[in-house]
Design a protein around this motif. Structure first.
Motif, short mmCIF file in Angstrom:
data_model
loop_
_atom_site.label_atom_id
_atom_site.label_comp_id
_atom_site.label_asym_id
_atom_site.label_seq_id
_atom_site.Cartn_x
_atom_site.Cartn_y
_atom_site.Cartn_z
N ILE A 17 0.80 -1.22 0.00
CA ILE A 17 0.14 0.16 -0.01
C ILE A 17 0.96 1.08 -0.14
O ILE A 17 0.68 2.31 -0.74
N ALA A 18 2.19 1.21 0.79
CA ALA A 18 2.71 2.19 0.92
C ALA A 18 3.41 2.51 -0.50
O ALA A 18 3.89 3.87 -0.59
N GLN A 19 3.77 1.55 -1.19
CA GLN A 19 4.48 1.59 -2.50
C GLN A 19 3.48 2.06 -3.68
O GLN A 19 3.80 2.29 -4.85
N GLY A 20 2.20 1.92 -3.38
CA GLY A 20 1.11 2.37 -4.38
C GLY A 20 1.15 1.13 -5.40
O GLY A 20 0.90 1.30 -6.55
N THR A 21 1.52 -0.14 -5.08
CA THR A 21 1.10 -1.42 -5.92
C THR A 21 -0.18 -1.59 -6.28
O THR A 21 -1.00 -1.45 -5.31
N PRO A 22 -0.47 -1.78 -7.53
CA PRO A 22 -1.94 -1.91 -8.16
C PRO A 22 -2.36 -3.22 -7.34
O PRO A 22 -1.71 -4.20 -7.20
N THR A 23 -3.66 -3.17 -6.99
CA THR A 23 -4.42 -4.27 -6.36
C THR A 23 -4.42 -5.72 -7.13
O THR A 23 -4.01 -6.50 -6.60
N VAL A 24 -4.28 -5.43 -8.52
CA VAL A 24 -4.29 -6.55 -9.29
C VAL A 24 -2.88 -7.44 -9.13
O VAL A 24 -2.85 -8.53 -9.41
N ASN A 25 -1.86 -6.58 -9.21
CA ASN A 25 -0.60 -7.18 -8.86
C ASN A 25 -0.22 -7.72 -7.69
O ASN A 25 0.35 -8.94 -7.42
N ILE A 26 -0.94 -7.28 -6.44
CA ILE A 26 -0.95 -7.80 -5.17
C ILE A 26 -1.68 -9.13 -5.35
O ILE A 26 -1.03 -10.04 -4.64
N LEU A 27 -2.89 -9.33 -5.62
CA LEU A 27 -3.54 -10.52 -5.45
C LEU A 27 -2.90 -11.52 -6.52
O LEU A 27 -3.10 -12.67 -6.36
N ASN A 28 -2.04 -11.19 -7.50
CA ASN A 28 -1.34 -12.37 -8.21
C ASN A 28 -0.05 -12.70 -7.66
O ASN A 28 0.54 -13.64 -8.00
N LEU A 29 0.44 -11.95 -6.50
CA LEU A 29 1.78 -12.40 -6.16
C LEU A 29 1.63 -13.73 -5.48
O LEU A 29 0.61 -14.06 -4.69
N ASN A 30 2.67 -14.41 -5.32
CA ASN A 30 2.72 -16.01 -4.99
C ASN A 30 2.28 -15.83 -3.45
O ASN A 30 1.39 -17.00 -2.96
N TYR A 31 2.80 -15.11 -2.60
CA TYR A 31 2.60 -15.56 -1.29
C TYR A 31 1.19 -14.81 -0.79
O TYR A 31 0.75 -15.15 0.11
N VAL A 32 0.99 -13.77 -1.52
CA VAL A 32 -0.40 -13.23 -1.26
C VAL A 32 -1.48 -14.12 -1.68
O VAL A 32 -2.45 -14.57 -0.79
N ALA A 33 -1.32 -14.72 -2.82
CA ALA A 33 -2.17 -15.89 -3.32
C ALA A 33 -2.41 -17.20 -2.43
O ALA A 33 -3.37 -17.67 -2.09
N GLY A 34 -1.14 -17.38 -1.74
CA GLY A 34 -0.91 -18.52 -0.90
C GLY A 34 -1.85 -18.09 0.41
O GLY A 34 -2.72 -19.07 0.83
N GLU A 35 -1.87 -16.88 0.82
CA GLU A 35 -2.71 -16.58 2.09
C GLU A 35 -4.07 -16.74 1.48
O GLU A 35 -5.07 -16.80 2.23
N ILE A 36 -4.38 -16.09 0.44
CA ILE A 36 -5.94 -16.03 0.02
C ILE A 36 -6.37 -17.45 -0.05
O ILE A 36 -7.47 -18.28 0.17
N LEU A 37 -5.67 -18.46 -0.48
CA LEU A 37 -5.97 -19.83 -0.53
C LEU A 37 -5.99 -20.42 0.88
O LEU A 37 -7.23 -21.27 1.09
N HIS A 38 -5.27 -19.87 1.72
CA HIS A 38 -5.07 -20.42 3.17
C HIS A 38 -6.60 -20.18 3.82
O HIS A 38 -7.25 -20.85 4.35
N THR A 39 -6.89 -18.59 3.58
CA THR A 39 -8.11 -18.08 4.14
C THR A 39 -9.61 -18.80 3.61
O THR A 39 -10.39 -19.26 4.36
N MET A 40 -9.71 -18.86 2.24
CA MET A 40 -10.65 -19.07 1.71
C MET A 40 -11.10 -20.54 1.73
O MET A 40 -12.07 -21.04 2.31
N ILE A 41 -9.94 -21.46 1.83
CA ILE A 41 -10.39 -23.08 1.80
C ILE A 41 -10.55 -23.44 3.42
O ILE A 41 -11.48 -23.92 3.52
N GLY A 42 -10.01 -22.46 4.32
CA GLY A 42 -10.27 -22.97 5.69
C GLY A 42 -11.49 -22.42 5.97
O GLY A 42 -12.58 -23.28 6.52
#
Length: 376
Positions: free
Chosen positions: A329-354
């Protein structure tokens, strides 16, 4: 009198068995158990003098070394004053700065005769005392509120920790298939916890059945969507370090996928237990209730529970990577980039499957409870 004795024996027998089993697992030999080094001693020491002249500050980064004078507070060298060096590598997550009067855990390396200290290695701040009192306070509050149920909860707490430490993690390191091993041990842990708390009865069986089915479904979902997400297990902290430490045979992705249903199994137990206990109370108050009505009540109870529990998982998981998101957020990274990063996607997978597992375990337990309680 005899019936009262039999009832008490029934109440205390299973916790006693689990207590013995916990001790047996604790003393189970492991190939990773380290033999005590006869030429070293781990002791508590007090910092009595600090010299920061060797520290080089570059902005917020500190490198160099901190010279310390410590007084040993335990063991055969108690009272000895020694000089130690605290090396700083410029990484705040690993470096530690000691101040005057603080306690530290130090390692004393001895000579061949074991009567003279060769050098002193300062490991970290000494926290064992605080950790012990915090644990003791937690146990005291638990027992004062829940009584004997609190004692059983402590026993289940100890059993779970020891199974993870002595069976699950060594099993991973030895190369056993992570998902089947995790499923088996989660089923064991779930069985012990639920049967300890709820008892070996219909209530315990309903909660256990719903939990196990929920964990199995979550495991299947984690395998399927883990493949679709194309996420590697090395995204978890320190995972890659294992490969460089001689364990390059490990399947980090499978271990990561196993961690998804391991971490959500506790919440599934909560939901299954809530529904099972509620249906038991309904059946006790109204013995003539039909199976269909009991299932409907279970569904209503489950809707209320999962409404907050899914958010609980999101809050629990998001706390672990909040600093990472703040950087983006501080670096102004676009949301689409954030959601496609592997470690962010991993946490999304973790949260949603749980969360998906939590939603599934509620209706499953409601149906099982209605059928089981409905039987005469």
């Amino acid at each position: 009198m005899g019936s009262v004795f039999k009832e008490k024996r029934k109440v205390y027998f299973f916790p006693l068995v689990i207590g013995i089993l916990t001790l047996l697992i604790y003393f189970l030999p492991s190939p990773f158990d380290q033999d005590d080094d006869i030429y070293s001693r781990r002791v508590k020491a007090k910092i009595v003098k600090v010299d920061n002249c060797g520290i080089v500050e570059t902005g917020i980064i500190k490198t160099g070394s901190q010279s310390l004078e410590v007084v040993v507070q335990g063991g055969e060298f108690k009272g000895d004053t020694l000089i130690a060096s605290n090396q700083l590598i410029g990484r705040m997550e690993f470096d530690k700065i000691f101040n005057l009067g603080e306690k530290a855990l130090v390692v004393l390396n001895l000579d061949e005769d074991m009567n003279k200290i060769v050098n002193v290695n300062v490991i970290d701040h000494y926290r064992l005392g605080v950790e012990f009192w915090l644990l003791l306070l937690f146990f005291a509050f638990l027992i004062s509120f829940a009584g004997f149920v609190g004692v059983k909860a402590i026993l289940s707490f100890a059993f779970t920790g020891i199974v993870i430490w002595k069976l699950l993690l060594p099993g991973f390191l030895l190369g056993y298939p992570p998902v089947p091993l995790s499923l088996a041990l989660v089923a064991l842990i779930t069985s012990v916890i639920i049967l300890l708390v709820a008892g070996v009865n219909k209530k315990g069986f309903v909660a256990l059945s719903g939990s196990i089915v929920g964990v199995i479904v979550t495991a299947i979902l984690s395998m399927v969507f883990g493949m679709l997400f194309n996420v590697h297990g090395a995204i978890k902290p320190f995972s890659e370090t294992l490969l460089y430490s001689g364990y390059n045979h490990l399947d980090l992705t499978q271990i990561f996928l196993a961690s998804i249903f391991i971490s959500s199994s506790g919440a599934m137990m909560d939901i299954a237990m809530d529904i099972a206990v509620s249906q038991h109370e309904i059946k006790t108050i109204k013995p003539t209730i039909s199976t269909k009505e009991l299932i409907g009540s279970g569904f209503n109870i489950g809707r209320g529970v999962i409404g907050t529990m899914t958010t609980t998982l999101l809050l629990a998981y998001s706390g672990g990577f909040s600093a990472l998101l703040m950087v983006f957020i501080a670096q102004g990274t676009p949301t689409v980039n954030i959601l496609n990063l592997n470690y962010v996607a991993g946490e999304i997978l973790h949260t949603m499957i749980g969360s998906f597992g939590l939603v599934l375990v509620a209706p499953i337990t409601a149906v099982l409870g209605g059928v089981i309680y409905g039987r005469q």
